[in-house]
Design a protein around this motif. Sequence first.
Motif, PDB file in Angstrom:
ATOM      1  N   UNK A  16       0.666  -1.063  -0.092  1.00  0.00           N
ATOM      2  CA  UNK A  16      -0.052  -0.031   0.089  1.00  0.00           C
ATOM      3  C   UNK A  16       0.926   1.341   0.275  1.00  0.00           C
ATOM      4  N   UNK A  17       0.255   2.446   0.055  1.00  0.00           N
ATOM      5  CA  UNK A  17       0.872   3.762  -0.069  1.00  0.00           C
ATOM      6  C   UNK A  17       0.326   4.615   1.236  1.00  0.00           C
ATOM      7  N   UNK A  18       1.182   5.467   1.666  1.00  0.00           N
ATOM      8  CA  UNK A  18       0.938   6.620   2.454  1.00  0.00           C
ATOM      9  C   UNK A  18       1.403   7.789   2.087  1.00  0.00           C
ATOM     10  N   UNK A  19       1.060   9.005   2.363  1.00  0.00           N
ATOM     11  CA  UNK A  19       1.806  10.104   2.246  1.00  0.00           C
ATOM     12  C   UNK A  19       2.030  11.047   3.622  1.00  0.00           C
ATOM     13  N   UNK A  20       3.250  11.097   3.996  1.00  0.00           N
ATOM     14  CA  UNK A  20       3.470  12.018   5.273  1.00  0.00           C
ATOM     15  C   UNK A  20       3.825  13.200   4.986  1.00  0.00           C
ATOM     16  N   UNK A  59      17.663   7.178   0.475  1.00  0.00           N
ATOM     17  CA  UNK A  59      18.220   6.156   1.005  1.00  0.00           C
ATOM     18  C   UNK A  59      18.092   5.089   0.157  1.00  0.00           C
ATOM     19  N   UNK A  60      19.035   4.170  -0.304  1.00  0.00           N
ATOM     20  CA  UNK A  60      18.953   2.838  -1.331  1.00  0.00           C
ATOM     21  C   UNK A  60      17.709   2.355  -0.913  1.00  0.00           C
ATOM     22  N   UNK A  61      17.430   1.744   0.378  1.00  0.00           N
ATOM     23  CA  UNK A  61      16.711   0.976   0.858  1.00  0.00           C
ATOM     24  C   UNK A  61      15.005   1.440   0.090  1.00  0.00           C
ATOM     25  N   UNK A  62      14.969   2.640   0.103  1.00  0.00           N
ATOM     26  CA  UNK A  62      13.621   2.981  -0.364  1.00  0.00           C
ATOM     27  C   UNK A  62      13.576   3.690  -1.649  1.00  0.00           C
ATOM     28  N   UNK A  63      14.774   3.700  -2.412  1.00  0.00           N
ATOM     29  CA  UNK A  63      14.982   4.359  -3.746  1.00  0.00           C
ATOM     30  C   UNK A  63      13.900   3.605  -4.687  1.00  0.00           C
ATOM     31  N   UNK A  64      13.147   4.593  -5.456  1.00  0.00           N
ATOM     32  CA  UNK A  64      12.029   3.881  -6.527  1.00  0.00           C
ATOM     33  C   UNK A  64      10.801   3.688  -5.871  1.00  0.00           C
ATOM     34  N   UNK A  65      10.507   3.851  -4.475  1.00  0.00           N
ATOM     35  CA  UNK A  65       9.339   3.618  -3.708  1.00  0.00           C
ATOM     36  C   UNK A  65       8.936   4.856  -2.831  1.00  0.00           C
ATOM     37  N   UNK A  74       2.717  26.242   1.125  1.00  0.00           N
ATOM     38  CA  UNK A  74       2.018  25.522   2.397  1.00  0.00           C
ATOM     39  C   UNK A  74       2.987  25.333   3.357  1.00  0.00           C
ATOM     40  N   UNK A  75       4.308  25.723   3.192  1.00  0.00           N
ATOM     41  CA  UNK A  75       5.424  25.358   4.197  1.00  0.00           C
ATOM     42  C   UNK A  75       5.429  24.027   4.644  1.00  0.00           C
ATOM     43  N   UNK A  76       5.439  23.197   3.969  1.00  0.00           N
ATOM     44  CA  UNK A  76       5.053  21.984   4.139  1.00  0.00           C
ATOM     45  C   UNK A  76       6.058  21.032   3.115  1.00  0.00           C
ATOM     46  N   UNK A  77       6.500  19.762   3.802  1.00  0.00           N
ATOM     47  CA  UNK A  77       7.341  18.841   3.113  1.00  0.00           C
ATOM     48  C   UNK A  77       6.608  17.588   3.118  1.00  0.00           C
ATOM     49  N   UNK A  78       6.741  16.764   2.139  1.00  0.00           N
ATOM     50  CA  UNK A  78       5.923  15.384   1.964  1.00  0.00           C
ATOM     51  C   UNK A  78       6.927  14.483   1.543  1.00  0.00           C
ATOM     52  N   UNK A  79       6.417  13.201   2.126  1.00  0.00           N
ATOM     53  CA  UNK A  79       7.167  11.970   1.883  1.00  0.00           C
ATOM     54  C   UNK A  79       5.883  11.024   1.089  1.00  0.00           C
ATOM     55  N   UNK A  80       6.056  10.803   0.025  1.00  0.00           N
ATOM     56  CA  UNK A  80       5.138   9.896  -0.798  1.00  0.00           C
ATOM     57  C   UNK A  80       5.747   8.560  -0.577  1.00  0.00           C
ATOM     58  N   UNK A  81       4.886   7.490  -0.170  1.00  0.00           N
ATOM     59  CA  UNK A  81       5.460   6.287   0.472  1.00  0.00           C
ATOM     60  C   UNK A  81       4.741   5.270  -0.511  1.00  0.00           C
ATOM     61  N   UNK A  82       5.113   4.545  -1.796  1.00  0.00           N
ATOM     62  CA  UNK A  82       4.713   3.525  -2.256  1.00  0.00           C
ATOM     63  C   UNK A  82       5.254   1.997  -2.010  1.00  0.00           C
ATOM     64  N   UNK A  83       4.382   1.078  -2.366  1.00  0.00           N
ATOM     65  CA  UNK A  83       4.813  -0.336  -2.178  1.00  0.00           C
ATOM     66  C   UNK A  83       5.523  -0.533  -0.868  1.00  0.00           C
ATOM     67  N   UNK A  84       4.762  -0.107   0.064  1.00  0.00           N
ATOM     68  CA  UNK A  84       5.213  -0.306   1.388  1.00  0.00           C
ATOM     69  C   UNK A  84       5.456  -1.724   1.678  1.00  0.00           C
ATOM     70  N   UNK A  85       6.658  -1.896   2.696  1.00  0.00           N
ATOM     71  CA  UNK A  85       7.201  -3.127   3.076  1.00  0.00           C
ATOM     72  C   UNK A  85       7.041  -3.351   4.528  1.00  0.00           C
ATOM     73  N   UNK A  86       6.879  -4.501   5.199  1.00  0.00           N
ATOM     74  CA  UNK A  86       6.910  -4.345   6.567  1.00  0.00           C
ATOM     75  C   UNK A  86       8.111  -3.900   7.163  1.00  0.00           C
ATOM     76  N   UNK A 119       4.346   4.696  11.483  1.00  0.00           N
ATOM     77  CA  UNK A 119       3.789   3.849  10.383  1.00  0.00           C
ATOM     78  C   UNK A 119       4.214   2.497  10.620  1.00  0.00           C
ATOM     79  N   UNK A 120       3.070   1.736  10.281  1.00  0.00           N
ATOM     80  CA  UNK A 120       2.933   0.332  10.484  1.00  0.00           C
ATOM     81  C   UNK A 120       2.462  -0.338   9.241  1.00  0.00           C
ATOM     82  N   UNK A 121       3.394  -1.252   8.653  1.00  0.00           N
ATOM     83  CA  UNK A 121       2.895  -2.034   7.691  1.00  0.00           C
ATOM     84  C   UNK A 121       2.628  -3.407   7.908  1.00  0.00           C
TER      85      UNK A 121
END
Length: 123
Positions: A16-20, A59-65, A74-86, A119-121
């Motif tokens: 799944x996906x989440x956006x922080x 980080x290489x562990x999340x690269x591409x995801x 909006x003075x906001x930073x985001x982290x889009x997280x796709x294909x989440x793993x445990x 974040x819990x996967x």
Amino acid sequence: QVQLVESGGGLVQAGGSLTLSCTASGRTLSNRGMAWFRQAPGKEREFVAGLSESGNITNHSVKGRFTISRDNAKNTVYLQMNNLKSEDTAVYYCAASRSGSFTYSRASFYEDWGQGTQVTVSS
């Protein structure tokens, strides 16, 4: 001093996906380097992604995801997280560095931190 507030964490199934989001009050983020770190139980805090005038680092562990981005209006930073793993399960923190010129992966270069969002996967 700036106050950083993270949101968007939660429980999601693997794949799944989440956006922080990380919203700042008290000072603009537009001229500062920003980053996301995470810390899993029993592990050290780990750099996830960062951005500045010099570019983005992931980080290489999340690269591409995972993708970091910012909305200065909006003075906001985001982290889009796709294909989440445990193994992505952790508390995620946003951080702001004093300089906006370089993207740092070491936590010691960041002076302002948010309180974190879980974040819990589930597998």
